[in-house]
Motif scaffolding. Structure first.
Motif, mmCIF file in Angstrom:
data_model
loop_
_atom_site.group_PDB
_atom_site.id
_atom_site.type_symbol
_atom_site.label_atom_id
_atom_site.label_comp_id
_atom_site.label_asym_id
_atom_site.label_seq_id
_atom_site.Cartn_x
_atom_site.Cartn_y
_atom_site.Cartn_z
ATOM 1 N N GLN A 18 0.833 -1.191 0.000
ATOM 2 C CA GLN A 18 0.000 0.000 0.000
ATOM 3 C C GLN A 18 0.877 1.253 0.000
ATOM 4 N N SER A 19 0.432 2.274 -0.694
ATOM 5 C CA SER A 19 1.265 3.480 -0.862
ATOM 6 C C SER A 19 1.089 4.489 0.272
ATOM 7 N N GLN A 20 -0.108 4.549 0.895
ATOM 8 C CA GLN A 20 -0.365 5.535 1.931
ATOM 9 C C GLN A 20 -0.061 4.967 3.314
ATOM 10 N N PRO A 21 0.616 5.733 4.180
ATOM 11 C CA PRO A 21 0.951 5.239 5.528
ATOM 12 C C PRO A 21 -0.263 4.760 6.319
ATOM 13 N N GLU A 22 -1.362 5.521 6.283
ATOM 14 C CA GLU A 22 -2.556 5.113 7.024
ATOM 15 C C GLU A 22 -3.118 3.795 6.496
ATOM 16 N N LYS A 23 -3.060 3.626 5.180
ATOM 17 C CA LYS A 23 -3.556 2.388 4.591
ATOM 18 C C LYS A 23 -2.653 1.215 4.953
ATOM 19 N N ARG A 24 -1.368 1.447 5.006
ATOM 20 C CA ARG A 24 -0.432 0.385 5.394
ATOM 21 C C ARG A 24 -0.732 -0.095 6.808
ATOM 22 N N ASP A 25 -0.970 0.862 7.727
ATOM 23 C CA ASP A 25 -1.297 0.482 9.103
ATOM 24 C C ASP A 25 -2.606 -0.302 9.157
ATOM 25 N N GLN A 26 -3.593 0.165 8.408
ATOM 26 C CA GLN A 26 -4.897 -0.508 8.395
ATOM 27 C C GLN A 26 -4.772 -1.950 7.932
ATOM 28 N N VAL A 27 -4.057 -2.166 6.833
ATOM 29 C CA VAL A 27 -3.880 -3.516 6.300
ATOM 30 C C VAL A 27 -3.093 -4.383 7.276
ATOM 31 N N TYR A 28 -2.099 -3.797 7.936
ATOM 32 C CA TYR A 28 -1.291 -4.540 8.906
ATOM 33 C C TYR A 28 -2.164 -5.022 10.065
ATOM 34 N N TYR A 29 -2.964 -4.119 10.640
ATOM 35 C CA TYR A 29 -3.828 -4.479 11.764
ATOM 36 C C TYR A 29 -4.866 -5.519 11.338
ATOM 37 N N ILE A 59 -5.520 -6.332 -3.860
ATOM 38 C CA ILE A 59 -6.325 -5.341 -4.588
ATOM 39 C C ILE A 59 -7.542 -4.943 -3.769
ATOM 40 N N LYS A 60 -8.247 -5.932 -3.207
ATOM 41 C CA LYS A 60 -9.427 -5.632 -2.401
ATOM 42 C C LYS A 60 -9.043 -4.941 -1.102
ATOM 43 N N GLN A 61 -7.849 -5.257 -0.575
ATOM 44 C CA GLN A 61 -7.369 -4.553 0.610
ATOM 45 C C GLN A 61 -7.256 -3.053 0.349
ATOM 46 N N SER A 62 -6.784 -2.703 -0.833
ATOM 47 C CA SER A 62 -6.590 -1.282 -1.167
ATOM 48 C C SER A 62 -7.906 -0.553 -1.389
ATOM 49 N N LEU A 63 -8.966 -1.304 -1.685
ATOM 50 C CA LEU A 63 -10.260 -0.692 -2.020
ATOM 51 C C LEU A 63 -11.184 -0.530 -0.822
ATOM 52 N N GLY A 64 -10.891 -1.239 0.272
ATOM 53 C CA GLY A 64 -11.789 -1.156 1.418
ATOM 54 C C GLY A 64 -11.103 -1.525 2.719
ATOM 55 N N ASP A 65 -11.833 -1.302 3.820
ATOM 56 C CA ASP A 65 -11.352 -1.644 5.159
ATOM 57 C C ASP A 65 -11.918 -3.020 5.504
ATOM 58 N N ALA A 67 -11.568 -7.080 6.871
ATOM 59 C CA ALA A 67 -10.866 -8.019 7.751
ATOM 60 C C ALA A 67 -11.690 -9.290 7.880
ATOM 61 N N ASP A 68 -12.123 -9.821 6.741
ATOM 62 C CA ASP A 68 -12.980 -11.004 6.749
ATOM 63 C C ASP A 68 -12.160 -12.279 6.673
ATOM 64 N N CYS A 79 -13.216 -9.872 11.310
ATOM 65 C CA CYS A 79 -12.262 -9.878 12.428
ATOM 66 C C CYS A 79 -11.754 -8.447 12.644
ATOM 67 N N ARG A 80 -12.387 -7.710 13.535
ATOM 68 C CA ARG A 80 -12.058 -6.287 13.663
ATOM 69 C C ARG A 80 -10.926 -6.064 14.667
ATOM 70 N N PRO A 81 -9.837 -5.417 14.229
ATOM 71 C CA PRO A 81 -8.699 -5.142 15.110
ATOM 72 C C PRO A 81 -8.978 -3.956 16.029
ATOM 73 N N VAL A 82 -8.385 -4.019 17.235
ATOM 74 C CA VAL A 82 -8.569 -2.959 18.227
ATOM 75 C C VAL A 82 -7.203 -2.603 18.812
ATOM 76 N N ASN A 83 -6.856 -1.321 18.830
ATOM 77 C CA ASN A 83 -5.593 -0.880 19.418
ATOM 78 C C ASN A 83 -5.573 -1.117 20.927
ATOM 79 N N PHE A 84 -4.389 -1.192 21.499
ATOM 80 C CA PHE A 84 -4.223 -1.551 22.916
ATOM 81 C C PHE A 84 -4.863 -0.542 23.859
ATOM 82 N N ASP A 85 -4.976 0.745 23.424
ATOM 83 C CA ASP A 85 -5.491 1.780 24.304
ATOM 84 C C ASP A 85 -6.930 2.180 23.971
#
Length: 311
Positions: A18-29, A59-65, A67-68, A79-85
């Motif tokens: 993914q090219s955008q930092p926010e998108k990279r974090d989203q895909v990682y989580y 490709i589908k990761q880049s098009l939406g949020d 986590a199925d 499968c929805r990720p949740v940050n520690f805080d």
């Protein structure tokens, strides 16, 4: 639930595409959450298929949020990720449909462990506080219910159909298109049927049988029509059609019709979007097995077919 180095590497491999930092974090989580649920399902003997999950497609990761996780023959769990805080779980509106349920997974600060917050069968809010999530026991109860529905259907031997032998649940079309039913929206009356015939020496006759399939909510019924035409001694042309049973009506929005191979993998799939029918045509050979799966929201019905003989 431990998060392994391999899990983190898989998630990293997806995120760097993914090219955008926010998108990279989203895909990682999202990837870590899916992997945590996948491990849990494996420990609980729940069959999964990562490759069939939209969240495993760059490709589908880049098009939406997304986590199925695809559960074999049952549907998709989100499968929805949740940050520690965090104190609430974010569930985007784009995943409020086509899911049998939702699991919330919270990571520790170093992404070494995943904690299951809970389960919900349906969601209608983009932020859901922890206290509203239910026990994992509810998830296991849902899986047991869906597996029971799925196992209620025994294999249908299409070789028997070729000999004029039919299970009582699969009926000739003429039996359900009597004059009182002429308003049914299947267009059956405009087509020539040879439902109850056995195969002639020319191997050109078509056999068709129909079954009424009921889904929730109560009263949601459809007609599943399966047709066979032998082309050789070992091969059949097969047609699968799904119609609404009400006059001038359409199939329910979001309803899915799938053809699964003998491993449970979807090889053909279509979704009703205000359509009058869904239709698939394909070929099968003696010894093969396939399934027809109909999915509407969290409910699914599966019919399993085996081709033992086409002689």
């Amino acid at each position: 639930m431990p998060i392994t180095n391999k899990d983190r590497q898989i998630a990293e491999n997806f995120s760097v595409q993914q090219s955008q930092p926010e998108k990279r974090d989203q895909v990682y989580y999202n990837s870590l959450a899916v992997l945590a649920v996948n491990h849990y399902c494996q420990w609980m003997d729940i069959s999964t298929d990562l490759k069939e999950s939209d969240s495993w497609n760059p490709i589908k990761q880049s098009l939406g949020d997304l986590a199925d996780l695809s559960l074999t023959n049952l549907g998709k769990i989100e499968c929805r990720p949740v940050n520690f805080d965090a104190a609430a779980v974010e569930v985007p509106a784009e995943v409020w449909s086509d899911r049998i349920g939702y699991l919330a997974i919270q990571f520790d600060e170093g992404f070494t462990q995943a904690k299951f917050i809970g389960f919900l069968e349906k969601v209608e809010s983009e932020k859901i506080p922890f206290e509203q999530w239910r026990s994992l026991d509810n998830f296991l109860e849902l899986i047991e219910k869906l597996e029971t529905v799925d196992s209620d259907h025994l294999e249908v031997n299409l070789g028997n159909w070729l000999q004029g032998i039919f299970d009582h649940t699969w009926t000739a079309i003429e039996t359900i298109t009597q004059p009182s039913d002429l308003e049914l929206g299947w267009n059956f009356r405009q087509r020539s049927r040879t439902s109850s015939q056995t195969i002639s020496n020319s191997n050109t006759s078509e056999i068709e049988r129909v079954k009424i399939v009921s889904l929730e909510p109560p009263g949601t019924e459809m007609a599943l029509l399966v047709g066979l035409t032998p082309t050789t001694l070992s091969e059949l042309d097969i047609s699968v059609e799904l119609y609404p049973t009400q006059a001038y009506s359409y199939l329910p929005e979001g309803l899915q019709l799938m053809i699964l191979d003998q491993t449970g993998k979807s090889v053909m799939q279509a979704e009703a979007g205000g359509s009058e029918k869904l239709l698939f045509k394909f070929s099968g050979e003696s010894g093969e097995q396939f399934s027809i799966k109909i999915v509407l929201r969290e409910i699914s019905v599966t019919e399993i077919f085996v081709i033992e003989s086409t002689v």
